[in-house]
Every structure is written in C-alpha cells, then in structure tokens.
Design an enzyme around this catalytic site. Structure first.
Site, PDB file in Angstrom:
ATOM      1  N   HIS A  64     106.885  11.909  11.302  1.00 32.81           N
ATOM      2  CA  HIS A  64     106.610  12.138   9.872  1.00 32.81           C
ATOM      3  C   HIS A  64     107.054  13.538   9.446  1.00 32.81           C
ATOM      4  O   HIS A  64     106.244  14.465   9.394  1.00 32.81           O
ATOM      5  CB  HIS A  64     105.113  11.980   9.603  1.00 32.81           C
ATOM      6  CG  HIS A  64     104.644  10.573   9.697  1.00 32.81           C
ATOM      7  ND1 HIS A  64     104.671   9.696   8.625  1.00 32.81           N
ATOM      8  CD2 HIS A  64     104.164   9.869  10.741  1.00 32.81           C
ATOM      9  CE1 HIS A  64     104.219   8.522   9.019  1.00 32.81           C
ATOM     10  NE2 HIS A  64     103.899   8.596  10.297  1.00 32.81           N
ATOM     11  N   CYS A 118     108.928   6.438  10.140  1.00 36.92           N
ATOM     12  CA  CYS A 118     107.949   5.699  10.933  1.00 36.92           C
ATOM     13  C   CYS A 118     108.114   4.189  10.750  1.00 36.92           C
ATOM     14  O   CYS A 118     109.094   3.647  11.233  1.00 36.92           O
ATOM     15  CB  CYS A 118     106.536   6.194  10.629  1.00 36.92           C
ATOM     16  SG  CYS A 118     105.455   5.966  12.046  1.00 36.92           S
ATOM     17  N   GLU A 130     107.657  14.613   6.620  1.00 33.55           N
ATOM     18  CA  GLU A 130     107.081  15.033   5.334  1.00 33.55           C
ATOM     19  C   GLU A 130     105.930  16.014   5.500  1.00 33.55           C
ATOM     20  O   GLU A 130     105.629  16.789   4.595  1.00 33.55           O
ATOM     21  CB  GLU A 130     106.650  13.816   4.499  1.00 33.55           C
ATOM     22  CG  GLU A 130     105.438  13.025   4.995  1.00 33.55           C
ATOM     23  CD  GLU A 130     105.775  11.943   6.024  1.00 33.55           C
ATOM     24  OE1 GLU A 130     106.819  12.057   6.691  1.00 33.55           O
ATOM     25  OE2 GLU A 130     104.984  10.989   6.165  1.00 33.55           O
TER      26      GLU A 130
HETATM   27  N1  GLN Z   1     102.565   0.499  12.031  1.00 27.68           N
HETATM   28  C1  GLN Z   1     103.543   1.226  12.770  1.00 27.68           C
HETATM   29  C2  GLN Z   1     103.021   1.682  14.130  1.00 27.68           C
HETATM   30  O1  GLN Z   1     101.846   1.715  14.352  1.00 27.68           O
HETATM   31  C3  GLN Z   1     104.047   2.397  11.975  1.00 27.68           C
HETATM   32  C4  GLN Z   1     103.032   3.480  11.754  1.00 27.68           C
HETATM   33  C5  GLN Z   1     103.405   4.439  10.653  1.00 27.68           C
HETATM   34  O2  GLN Z   1     104.293   4.167   9.851  1.00 27.68           O
HETATM   35  N2  GLN Z   1     102.689   5.535  10.549  1.00 27.68           N
HETATM   36  O3  GLN Z   1     103.793   2.028  14.988  1.00 27.68           O
END
Ligand code: GLN
Length: 545
Positions: A507, A381, A509
């Site tokens: 994600h 992310c 994970e």
């Molecule tokens: N801040 C980034 C976004 O909003 C990444 C979000 C995250 O890592 N969950 O796209």
C-alpha cells in the site's frame, strides 16, 4: 517536561478534529518543536482492522503493522514524527489490557473499576507518549463530548492535569457554530451547551476552535468567550475550506492559534516558516494541466474508504502541477454498464485494495480496458491481484483463473493464500501486516520511479501471487519488477509495452506526503498527464486538418 494538548470535539461528529490536530502538529513542528500525535477512540473494537469501511472508512496501517484509525494518516501526512502502536488506543484495547492484568491477579484482590483502573490505564498510555525527546504530545479524543462511551477518556484527561500540572496541559475543544438561514445569524448556543457539558465533567477548555460555514464577527466570538469562560483571543474561527485541506493550517496561523498555544504552554518555539505550505497551495491554485483519474473500488461512493489513495493522487497532482478530477467508480456498476461507458475519457485508472467478492469482475473488466487501450493503470493490493487474474485469463489463457479467496475450487488459483496464513483462524491483526522490504528490478518502470534497489512499503493482505504460475506469466510477457529480498513473494508486477501498467501487493498510499509525493503515484500521474497532452495534440491536429 513534555507538554500535552488534548483535543475534544462537541456538537456533532465529523468536525475534522483529525485534520485540525494534524495541522496544529505541523505548525508546532514548523516552529522547531518535537511533536508526537495520538488518537484515543472510544469504540469497543480493539482496532479498526475488522470494521467495515462503511462504518469506519479506511484502515490506516503503520510501519509496525498496527491497523489504526484514518486520522493517523492525517498525522503522518502533516508531521514528520514516527507513529507506532502507542499512537492509537481504543476502549477495547484499554479494557483488554486491564482485564488481562486482572486475570494475572495484578490488582491484588481489589474491585476493578472504571475509576481508577480504566482511567489509570488511559493516563498511562498518554504518559507513554512523552519523554525527553518530545516537547508536545497532541492527544485527540475521538467521538463527541456527551457520548456515554467517551466519559472514561474525558475523566482521564481531566485527572491528567492534576498529575502533571495544569500549566503543562492545554484543552482544546472543537465545536460547530451553525448558520441559521431563516434568522440570518450564526448560533452560539450549541457551543455553549457543549462547553457546558465539558465543564460539568471538570474540564475548562483553554481554546475553542469554532467550525463554521460563515465568518464569525467579533461580537459572536465575544459572546462565545463570555458564556464559555475563555478569553476572546482563545475563540478561534475555523471556517470551512472548499478549495483544499491544505488551507486549514494556513487559516489557523491567520487566526493566531499557533501563537496562542506557544504562549499558553510556554513552549521554546522558534518563529514560523510556513512557505513550503503556501508554495504548495500556490501550485494547487495554478495548475498547468487538468486530468481525470478513475478509482474503481467496491466502496467508491464512500469517500473515506480510500482516503489515503485520494490524498496520494492529489500529492502526485501537486508534484506535477496537475489538477486532478477523481472519478469514484463503483466496480459493480462496471459489471452492469461496461467499462467503455464508465471509463472512457479518463487519463488513468486505479484499482485499490479490498476484500470480498462483490465487484471483482468489474475490477477485472476495468483492468482489461486499461491494458488494451494503453491507459495508465495502477493496481494496489487487491488491485494487483485482479490484474494477475485478468492477465492470467486473457493473455496466459488460463481459463477461469481466479484468486482462491473468491473461488476455492478454481482450476487456476493464480492468487493463493500466503503460506504463513494457512492455519490462521483469528480475524483481528493476523494478516501480513506492516513494513516489508521489496527488492526492485532497476530497469522496470517502478525501479526507475523509485531510483533505488530496495524499498520498504506497508502491507495488509492474506493472499499473494501463486509462484507455480510465475514462469508461465513471465513467458507471456509479465514483468516481476519487485519481489521480497529472497525472491519468494511477488510484490510488483508490470506489463511492458504499455505506457504505465504497474501493480503492487503493498500500500504505497500510506507513505505519500503532500510535500513528497510517492514515486509510484508520481509516475502514474505523469503517465496520465502525458496521455492527456498526447490526446490534446491529436485533437488539435485533427481540427487543423
Ligand atoms: N483481500 C486481499 C488479500 O487479503 C487483498 C487485501 C487488500 O487489498 N488489502 O490478500
């Protein structure tokens, strides 16, 4: 008829109710029962989505896009049941729903009160979990008995047994039995007080699970039984496990908790097969490799902030029979001390998700270090977005390339707001959330790791790769290994000619399990093991010559 187990906690917080509840769920499933898990949280936030990781640890995202408590991660890792929005309610959600009903006039002019309106709402969300396809619902009540905010929940679960029959409910209380060094004794009084408080509310626990650092004697357990009004067989010891959390279910079996539950609730259970878990522990105890992985995050010092990431790394370690030392590195420290000093020696570097500008440049430096030195890298992310920034600046030569999340006026917004986010003003529950499909390039590292053409993974973000830069990045060697099925959103990037440089917008994970490591974590850890073996080989050759 669905049976209900209610898990409460007493004396102190952080007793590991989530892990114990998940372990019980797993044991009952292994005995052939159909289990559903639920967590009720007494705080007023509608969900943890807007809370700081310092306050709450990680936000665990489900397939349906709900942002939930991290205990739901334990539930999903230990049991096979599908979790959904219904599996996590907070005081905020309960009140919101009651207030919405009041505004619609559904209470027909009555005064709306905690009892019965709030308690009815709580009971209805518990009842919703039951059904013909479920044998047991395990509902964990967050917080500690004695907290003012827990009271409506405790009152609701007390009433619940009146509604469905006492024989269909089991109340389990987790408590602490501390060891006093000066007296060289275990102390049972805090447990007596905590159970006393529960009984005042009208709940007589059926089972006490006693967390302790030192083993309890039969005498200790008899004393607890007598003062707390439970049979001595229902006083279960749960001693601290310093080796691994996967010892917890096995120790509960040793103390016959599963048997007790099955008997008390008269459940149609088969005999227990715990071999997959004992095998897992065996592999964990007999590693063939020892490697180290650096997790470079904003909240590195706070172990709950990246809970599922650490777990997923462990699962991949168990898969490859590798013992993994995880170095938790604060990205802001890299800005001060340099990547070389803090990251040399690690066999893999992972940059997890996050929000906010602090430590961004440290993450970018860590990624450059991994890319230039050929160290296996996994970005998740925000970790992927930082990898794009790094590559944009250093390889594509886009001066000061940045994400518009952190620099609104950057000349090169290589990461920009998702179209669907342009007009969003409300914070809670408004990101791109939950399960989304990704189409894979079968020839890429990640395509090979997954071994399939399309995968579903969970998302939680507002920003994305800016498509205006796609050609330039591709021309400079970046591989877009995964996109949304229509090709519109970049979901996976890779840098070829590197042992493992993979970064994902989602994600992974959240979908890793102890008995089934996630393919991308497994691939990353395999590359880290290879680096370790290669280095050991070079060192050996050097010492011979
Ligand atoms: N801040 C980034 C976004 O909003 C990444 C979000 C995250 O890592 N969950 O796209």
């Amino acid at each position: 008829m669905t049976k209900h187990i209610f898990v409460t906690g007493g004396v102190v917080s952080s007793l590991g109710k989530g892990l114990t509840s998940a372990s019980i769920g797993m044991l009952l499933e292994q005995r052939g029962l159909r289990v559903r898990m639920q967590k009720l949280d007494p705080y007023i936030n509608v969900d943890p989505g807007t809370m700081s990781p310092y306050q709450h640890g990680e936000v665990y995202v489900l397939d349906d896009g709900s942002e939930t408590d991290l205990d739901l991660g334990h539930y999903e890792r230990f049991t096979s049941g599908e979790l959904s929005r219904d599996c996590n309610y907070t005081t905020g959600q309960i009140y919101l729903s009651v207030i919405e009903k009041e505004r619609k006039g559904l209470f027909l002019g009555k005064t709306v009160q905690v009892i019965p309106h709030i308690t009815n709402e709580i009971k209805s969300v518990i009842k919703r979990m039951g059904g013909d396809d479920v044998d047991v619902v395990i509902t964990e009540i967050g917080g500690t008995v004695g907290d003012i905010e827990s009271l409506p929940f405790l009152e609701a679960i007390r009433q619940f047994s009146l509604d469905v029959g006492r024989e269909n409910c089991l109340y389990m209380h987790l408590t602490l039995v501390p060891y006093l060094k000066a007296a060289d004794e275990l102390k049972t009084k805090p447990t007596q007080h905590s159970v006393g408080q529960l009984r005042e509310i009208g709940i007589q626990p059926d089972v006490l699970v006693c967390r302790c650092e030192h083993s309890t004697s039969r005498e200790d357990r008899e004393k607890i039984a007598l003062f707390c009004n439970v049979p001595v067989e229902a006083v279960i010891e749960e001693k601290d496990k310093d080796f691994s959390i996967y010892e917890v279910p096995i120790s509960l079996v040793d103390n016959k908790l599963d048997e007790l539950i099955v008997k008390k609730l008269n459940l149609p259970a088969s005999s227990l097969d715990i071999t997959p878990w004992t095998d897992l522990l065996h592999r964990l105890r007999n590693p063939r490799h020892e490697i180290s992985i650096a997790v470079v995050g904003k909240y590195a010092e706070h172990k709950d902030a990246y809970k599922s990431i650490y777990e997923a790394i462990d699962h991949a370690g168990m898969h490859h029979q590798a013992q993994i030392r995880i170095g938790r590195i604060q990205s802001a420290d890299i800005e001060r001390e340099g990547a070389e000093r803090l990251l040399s020696g690690y066999h893999g570097i992972l940059v997890p998700g996050g929000f906010g500008e602090r430590g961004i440049e440290g993450k970018v430096q860590a990624i450059r270090f991994a890319r230039e030195r050929g160290i296996p890298f996994f970005g998740i992310c925000l970790g992927m977005q930082c990898a794009v920034i790094e590559y944009g600046r250093d390889v594509v030569k886009l001066e000061n390339a940045h994400s518009s999340e952190f620099d609104k006026d950057t000349a090169h917004p290589v990461i920009c707001l998702l179209d669907e986010q342009q007009n969003v003003t409300q914070m809670g529950g408004t990101m791109r959330l939950g399960k989304q499909p990704t189409k894979l390039d079968r020839h890429s590292l990640s395509g090979k790791a997954y071994g399939t053409d399309e995968v579903d993974e969970r998302h939680r973000h507002r920003y994305e790769f800016n498509n205006k830069y796609r050609q330039q990045f591709e021309a400079n060697g970046m591989r877009f290994a995964g996109t949304s099925p229509d090709g519109g959103l970049v979901e996976i990037i890779e840098v070829p000619d590197h042992p493992w440089f993979v970064a994902v917008q989602f994600h992974p994970e959240f979908k890793s399990k102890p008995l089934k490591a996630h393919p991308l974590f497994a691939g990353f850890v395999e590359a880290a093991v290879e680096r370790h073996l290669k280095r050991a080989d070079t060192e050996e050759k050097q010492s011979i010559s």
